[in-house]
Write an enzyme that holds these catalytic residues in place. Sequence first.
Site, PDB file in Angstrom:
ATOM      1  N   CYS A  47       0.704  -1.148  -0.163  1.00 45.50           N
ATOM      2  CA  CYS A  47      -0.132  -0.097   0.199  1.00 45.50           C
ATOM      3  C   CYS A  47       0.882   1.356   0.014  1.00 45.50           C
ATOM      4  O   CYS A  47       2.013   1.234   0.392  1.00 45.50           O
ATOM      5  CB  CYS A  47      -0.865  -0.183   1.160  1.00 45.50           C
ATOM      6  N   ASP A  49       0.454   3.941   1.585  1.00 50.85           N
ATOM      7  CA  ASP A  49       0.402   4.202   3.051  1.00 50.85           C
ATOM      8  C   ASP A  49       1.793   4.640   3.569  1.00 50.85           C
ATOM      9  O   ASP A  49       2.606   3.953   3.513  1.00 50.85           O
ATOM     10  CB  ASP A  49      -0.368   3.444   4.111  1.00 50.85           C
ATOM     11  N   ARG A  51       2.853   5.255   6.483  1.00 50.61           N
ATOM     12  CA  ARG A  51       3.428   4.301   7.670  1.00 50.61           C
ATOM     13  C   ARG A  51       3.783   2.801   7.304  1.00 50.61           C
ATOM     14  O   ARG A  51       4.091   2.125   8.261  1.00 50.61           O
ATOM     15  CB  ARG A  51       2.142   4.194   8.505  1.00 50.61           C
ATOM     16  N   HIS A 103      -2.105  -4.162   5.045  1.00 50.89           N
ATOM     17  CA  HIS A 103      -1.914  -3.533   6.295  1.00 50.89           C
ATOM     18  C   HIS A 103      -3.134  -3.203   6.981  1.00 50.89           C
ATOM     19  O   HIS A 103      -4.074  -2.642   6.281  1.00 50.89           O
ATOM     20  CB  HIS A 103      -1.020  -2.319   6.482  1.00 50.89           C
ATOM     21  N   CYS A 106      -5.919  -0.161   6.870  1.00 46.55           N
ATOM     22  CA  CYS A 106      -5.777   0.604   5.639  1.00 46.55           C
ATOM     23  C   CYS A 106      -7.025   1.548   5.449  1.00 46.55           C
ATOM     24  O   CYS A 106      -8.145   1.105   5.212  1.00 46.55           O
ATOM     25  CB  CYS A 106      -5.721  -0.428   4.590  1.00 46.55           C
TER      26      CYS A 106
HETATM   27 CO    CO Z   1      -3.205   1.221   3.067  1.00 45.48          CO
END
Ligand code: CO
Length: 216
Positions: A47, A49, A51, A103, A106
């Site tokens: 992803c 993302d 993080r 994750h 998400c």
């Molecule tokens: Co995500």
Amino acid sequence: MTKEKAKSPQDLLAANKTWAIKKTEIDAGFFKRLSAVQQPKYLWIGCSDSRVPANEIVDLQPGEMFVHRNIANVVPHSDMNSLAVIQYAVEILEVEHIIVTGHYGCGGIKAAMSNTDHGQIDNWLAHIKDIYHAHDDEFKVLSEGQDREDRLCELNVMAGVRNVAKTSIVQGAWRRGQKVMVHGWVYSLTDGVLHDLNVGLAATADLHPAYRIEGA
Ligand code: CO
């Protein structure tokens, strides 16, 4: 989370200089070697993302992992972007492992489960809605909220693993005798730990017969 003063792009450039110097101090030939060739053993599909920084959470250095990231780590059958990445990774770099990593927590999964209008991205998230719909019965018995989100996150990874394996690229590699293993992992934002879903695929025989490409 306390709001820190954001670093400016100039700060990032300065940080990069310091990083490059440090790398060279530890290993004088590091960049010279890397600039000549990349030989990663892994392709990471994760992803976007912020993080979930791929290399960092598995402690790999530049050059050690080929990375593709998109919103909610979706691997659609006809997405030219992921297919191009998979082809290059398998046929040119000859990676040995393709790791699809989702994750928990998400935002893409949460958005796909809602009925809110998110604009164009809803068309991308429709791939996840398809999985949600296909597993309707399973979701009905789960409590609303995190349990359902976590499960959809896992099912989306499993679908991604299967979709990678279904590609003509990966099946072609298997037919040539090239060893490529496709893995499905989920990362936990709350403790930084990766979980292996144990849904790995390593041969055309692992696929439903409908998807097998046997070759001429
Ligand atoms: Co995500």
